[in-house]
Scaffold this motif. Structure first.
Motif, short mmCIF file in Angstrom:
data_model
loop_
_atom_site.label_atom_id
_atom_site.label_comp_id
_atom_site.label_asym_id
_atom_site.label_seq_id
_atom_site.Cartn_x
_atom_site.Cartn_y
_atom_site.Cartn_z
N THR A 50 -16.29 12.49 -3.82
CA THR A 50 -16.02 13.90 -3.44
C THR A 50 -16.43 14.93 -4.49
N ASP A 249 -12.47 1.80 3.87
CA ASP A 249 -13.33 3.00 4.00
C ASP A 249 -12.64 4.26 3.49
N GLU A 252 -14.87 6.97 1.76
CA GLU A 252 -15.79 7.55 2.73
C GLU A 252 -15.05 8.56 3.64
N LYS A 253 -13.86 8.17 4.08
CA LYS A 253 -13.09 9.05 4.96
C LYS A 253 -12.57 10.27 4.19
N ARG A 255 -14.21 11.63 1.79
CA ARG A 255 -15.40 12.51 1.72
C ARG A 255 -15.57 13.32 3.01
N THR A 256 -15.37 12.65 4.13
CA THR A 256 -15.50 13.35 5.42
C THR A 256 -14.53 14.53 5.50
N GLU A 257 -13.27 14.28 5.10
CA GLU A 257 -12.26 15.35 5.16
C GLU A 257 -12.57 16.46 4.16
N MET A 259 -15.47 17.27 3.09
CA MET A 259 -16.65 18.00 3.56
C MET A 259 -16.30 19.02 4.64
N LYS A 260 -15.35 18.64 5.49
CA LYS A 260 -14.91 19.61 6.52
C LYS A 260 -14.41 20.89 5.86
N GLN A 263 -17.30 22.78 4.08
CA GLN A 263 -18.19 23.51 5.00
C GLN A 263 -17.54 24.78 5.53
#
Lengths: 270, 270
Positions: A50, A249, A252-253, A255-257, A259-260, A263
């Protein structure tokens, strides 16, 4: 780290996200428990996944102290890892310390020198001489509780002091302290409507904002009322990011959160 | 430890002295610096020399955190030493912690379970849900800051909240919290005249009183206004006792200073 360096990082990354490293061994993926230092391994994976999306990491010391010396070792390894591998990151020891002058000096030494954090959170109840020893450190930052994100904030912080809420008196008074340019403030996201009033008192200061996500605060609302021309906000999310998954994961998860949120922040900065 | 056990100890020893173990490596006798754990060796000698004259020891965590993991090891060894050798002693972790609920629970675990202190000091600024997790522990005590001994106490604690000083609001409000019978309060000796008013709000609670000695407070004055029928006071002295000498006779000189206070206390109890 200087305030300007933090501001530059925010512009480069288009992010003002702070990730709270509040590691609870009951919540992290089971496969990590077999490693020598599960807390550090968890943090390392989260940080590697992250670091380009956030500008700050904030370990809360309670979660490390709860594991005694083992926990402090994990904290030390975590801050050293960030400082060595990602020196651009603004680090916050969320410790909420504060004591009489000579004792606060010892806390300042612990977090600014021994552990080499860029900043530490402090509680204001004991007043000027409990906070100034922290402010004396150049290029370090002292993040004082003003209006916190919890229900208990309404017990004392919003009490009426001669026609003005206590947290406002705290903000105003702190501006008169020596080296007050090194102050930032904690203001909870769960109280977005208060940001307008707070910005009248501290227009230029950075505000560290917990309470987005798990505690229910809204990023858009906070930015609407709390942002200044240099952004001036560090939005913290802990549980919503680091516990996005408790499987293999998890990083990875996370990172997804992250990134939300990043953004959403990039859109707002634009 | 129960409150009754503490009261019995006070009557047996004719003392309500608390000794603050605020160990600064720059101030302890030089010959100790060659030992493997100078902080612990210093504490051990002080404790062995004074345990029959006092009812409580209070390490301030700042002085241990300032030495990182080494310091935490010394703290752990110190509390274990007291608990094993002098289990009648009431131990206080002077940590001044406080955070949102789930985080305060981690601090409570750190000090009550991991380190096994009898009590911990907490800051009130974040309100009810920051303190109640500490109060949930049976036979443990939570010592909340009310009116502190430093100059900064006048910045916020004595501010007028709807006709009443903030520290009085803090005292009154805390009485409504769950398990409030486990609360004690910090009231500085430097403000002896305030004890009369404080006793109207919390007549039965124990008050931990720093500021006698180095900070200028008077034992006689504090007792005159602050004592209740069960004594209800723990008078702390740190520097005046532990740094009475920095020679090889430091423990002996510490005993002499502790005995002066204990004898004054025995007269007052009589």
């Amino acid at each position: 780290m200087t305030t300007q360096q933090l501001q530059e990082q925010i512009q480069t990354k288009k992010s003002f996200l702070c990730i709270g490293l509040d590691v609870d061994l009951n919540k992290i993926p089971e496969h990590l428990l077999a490693t020598e230092d599960p807390i550090f391994e968890f943090n390392k994976a989260i940080i590697d996944a992250t670091h380009d999306l956030c500008v700050s990491y904030k370990p809360n010391t309670a979660f490390y102290e709860a594991y005694g010396i083992t926990g402090w070792k994990s904290l030390e390894k975590t801050i050293n890892y960030i400082n060595e591998k990602y020196p651009e990151i603004f680090t916050i020891a969320d410790a909420k310390r504060g004591d009489i002058g000579n004792t606060s000096s010892m806390y300042a030494r612990a977090f600014f020198k021994d552990l080499n954090f860029d900043s530490v959170t402090v509680a204001p109840y004991m007043g000027k001489d409990s906070v100034e020893p922290f402010l004396a450190f150049e290029d370090k930052h002292t993040i004082m509780l003003a209006l916190t994100s919890n229900e208990g904030a309404f017990d004392f912080q919003t009490q009426n002091v001669d026609g003005k809420e206590l947290y406002k008196v705290v903000l105003e008074t702190s501006k008169t302290w020596k080296n007050s340019q090194n102050l930032m403030y904690v203001v909870g996201a769960t109280k977005a409507e208060y940001f307008t009033e707070i910005r009248k008192i501290v227009p230029d200061s950075f505000l560290l904002v917990p309470g987005v996500g798990a505690q229910g605060g809204s990023l858009a609302e906070v930015c609407k009322y709390g942002m200044n021309e240099n952004v001036g906000l560090l939005i913290n999310s802990s549980r919503g990011i680091i516990y996005a998954s408790n499987g293999t994961d998890f990083a990875e998860k996370a990172r997804t959160e992250a990134m939300k949120l990043q953004q959403e922040m990039a859109e707002i900065i634009k």
